[in-house]
Motif scaffolding. Sequence first.
Motif, mmCIF file in Angstrom:
data_model
loop_
_atom_site.group_PDB
_atom_site.id
_atom_site.type_symbol
_atom_site.label_atom_id
_atom_site.label_comp_id
_atom_site.label_asym_id
_atom_site.label_seq_id
_atom_site.Cartn_x
_atom_site.Cartn_y
_atom_site.Cartn_z
ATOM 1 N N SER A 62 0.820 -1.206 0.000
ATOM 2 C CA SER A 62 0.000 0.000 0.000
ATOM 3 C C SER A 62 0.862 1.267 0.000
ATOM 4 N N LEU A 63 0.672 2.097 -1.028
ATOM 5 C CA LEU A 63 1.335 3.402 -1.085
ATOM 6 C C LEU A 63 0.466 4.499 -0.498
ATOM 7 N N LEU A 64 -0.824 4.495 -0.848
ATOM 8 C CA LEU A 64 -1.787 5.474 -0.365
ATOM 9 C C LEU A 64 -2.997 4.735 0.173
ATOM 10 N N ASP A 65 -3.570 5.238 1.258
ATOM 11 C CA ASP A 65 -4.692 4.541 1.890
ATOM 12 C C ASP A 65 -5.813 5.512 2.236
ATOM 13 N N LEU A 104 -12.933 8.056 -10.555
ATOM 14 C CA LEU A 104 -13.100 7.827 -9.121
ATOM 15 C C LEU A 104 -14.553 8.088 -8.757
ATOM 16 N N ASN A 105 -15.216 7.075 -8.193
ATOM 17 C CA ASN A 105 -16.619 7.181 -7.811
ATOM 18 C C ASN A 105 -16.769 7.697 -6.389
ATOM 19 N N GLN A 106 -18.008 8.043 -6.017
ATOM 20 C CA GLN A 106 -18.277 8.578 -4.686
ATOM 21 C C GLN A 106 -18.346 7.433 -3.668
ATOM 22 N N THR A 107 -17.238 6.733 -3.553
ATOM 23 C CA THR A 107 -17.155 5.577 -2.661
ATOM 24 C C THR A 107 -15.679 5.257 -2.471
ATOM 25 N N ASP A 108 -15.367 4.057 -2.002
ATOM 26 C CA ASP A 108 -13.976 3.631 -1.896
ATOM 27 C C ASP A 108 -13.468 3.211 -3.269
ATOM 28 N N ASN A 109 -12.283 3.686 -3.638
ATOM 29 C CA ASN A 109 -11.672 3.369 -4.933
ATOM 30 C C ASN A 109 -10.287 2.785 -4.679
ATOM 31 N N ASP A 110 -10.145 1.491 -4.895
ATOM 32 C CA ASP A 110 -8.878 0.797 -4.634
ATOM 33 C C ASP A 110 -8.215 0.441 -5.966
ATOM 34 N N PHE A 111 -7.053 1.022 -6.211
ATOM 35 C CA PHE A 111 -6.322 0.806 -7.453
ATOM 36 C C PHE A 111 -4.959 0.182 -7.153
ATOM 37 N N VAL A 112 -4.367 -0.409 -8.185
ATOM 38 C CA VAL A 112 -3.032 -0.993 -8.054
ATOM 39 C C VAL A 112 -2.216 -0.661 -9.291
ATOM 40 N N LEU A 113 -0.941 -0.352 -9.066
ATOM 41 C CA LEU A 113 0.032 -0.254 -10.149
ATOM 42 C C LEU A 113 0.672 -1.634 -10.304
ATOM 43 N N GLU A 114 0.373 -2.294 -11.407
ATOM 44 C CA GLU A 114 0.891 -3.637 -11.656
ATOM 45 C C GLU A 114 2.106 -3.546 -12.573
ATOM 46 N N PHE A 115 3.277 -3.910 -12.049
ATOM 47 C CA PHE A 115 4.523 -3.867 -12.808
ATOM 48 C C PHE A 115 4.759 -5.242 -13.440
ATOM 49 N N ASP A 116 4.656 -5.326 -14.761
ATOM 50 C CA ASP A 116 4.981 -6.562 -15.479
ATOM 51 C C ASP A 116 6.453 -6.470 -15.865
#
Length: 331
Positions: free
Chosen positions: A97-100, A160-172
């Motif tokens: 987690s970078l940002l929470d 980004l919706n008016q709720t919780d928005n959980d994203f990930v940076l996926e490094f291939d």
Amino acid sequence: MNIKTTLLSSVILVALTACGGSDNNDSPTPPQSAKFSLGVSDAPVSGLQEVNVVFNSITLKQANGADNITFETRKADDETKPEMVNLLDYTGDDIFSLLDDEDVPAGEYSWLRADIINGDENDLTMTSHVVYEDGSIAPLVVKRKGNDGIGEIQLDGFTLNQTDNDFVLEFDLKKSLVDPQSSNEIFLKPRGVRLENLAESEDIEGTVSDALIANCETDNIALAAEDGSFGHAVYLYSSDIAEPLDNYEVTENETPVDAPLATADVVFDSDDNQYEFELAFITPGDYQLAYTCAAHIDDAEQRDEAFTLYQVKPVTVTAGDDLDVTFTISQ
């Protein structure tokens, strides 16, 4: 009853109401808020013990032209130091987690940019770097840089919706790590990084049979590495690609349509006594999934004419469900 007084009072009341309504109409509507979380994960690459990326900050650009939103990424135990993440510690669907739960305006965003502190030979322990299996260290550098020399990984378009928005940076890392040979630096290319919404993505997991692996190695013995080893991996492609190819690039920031969308190593699990793989954070849809034992000759920048896919099959990822796939000898 005094009719004149009553009429005058009514006129004053209407006038005051009209003034109040005008003020309300002129007041700007405050933006709706959203919660934004961002993590990092990776699809690993062989030959390395560590891939340490130092994140300096994350910037969001709003599509409506409002000011950019920037979050500094700092170590939990020392807020004076930027966050260093060994990507190889967070493979598959494991996330650092970078940002929470950061408060941001809801709505459309033009891009997200991760600012990376590039590797410096004079300060490798505090800047981005890789550690090889023999313990040697090389600087890790993002070639796209801002005026301050900080590496920039910029990814386009998200909501980004008016709720919780959980994203990930996926490094291939198979797609993004490049050894230029002419330099002692390792390049980290942004085209091998995906921004995925966890609420809109699933995992593809599966196994490859011992027999299929043995057959692939036998049929491709001419491709074996000097020590006789092979690179076993699965590659994911769009469903409409007639001739799927290996990783290569046309331009610095463009992934060709017939190159893989994502990759994952096939590894032996001693507990389950089988060869397994996992592709994480895949958007629902139709794809082609391929197994190869020639991943070790796949150069991230150049077409490899000898590269071959040993088995290819159509797959469909459905929203709400992870997908299980088995590669084995055809019956």
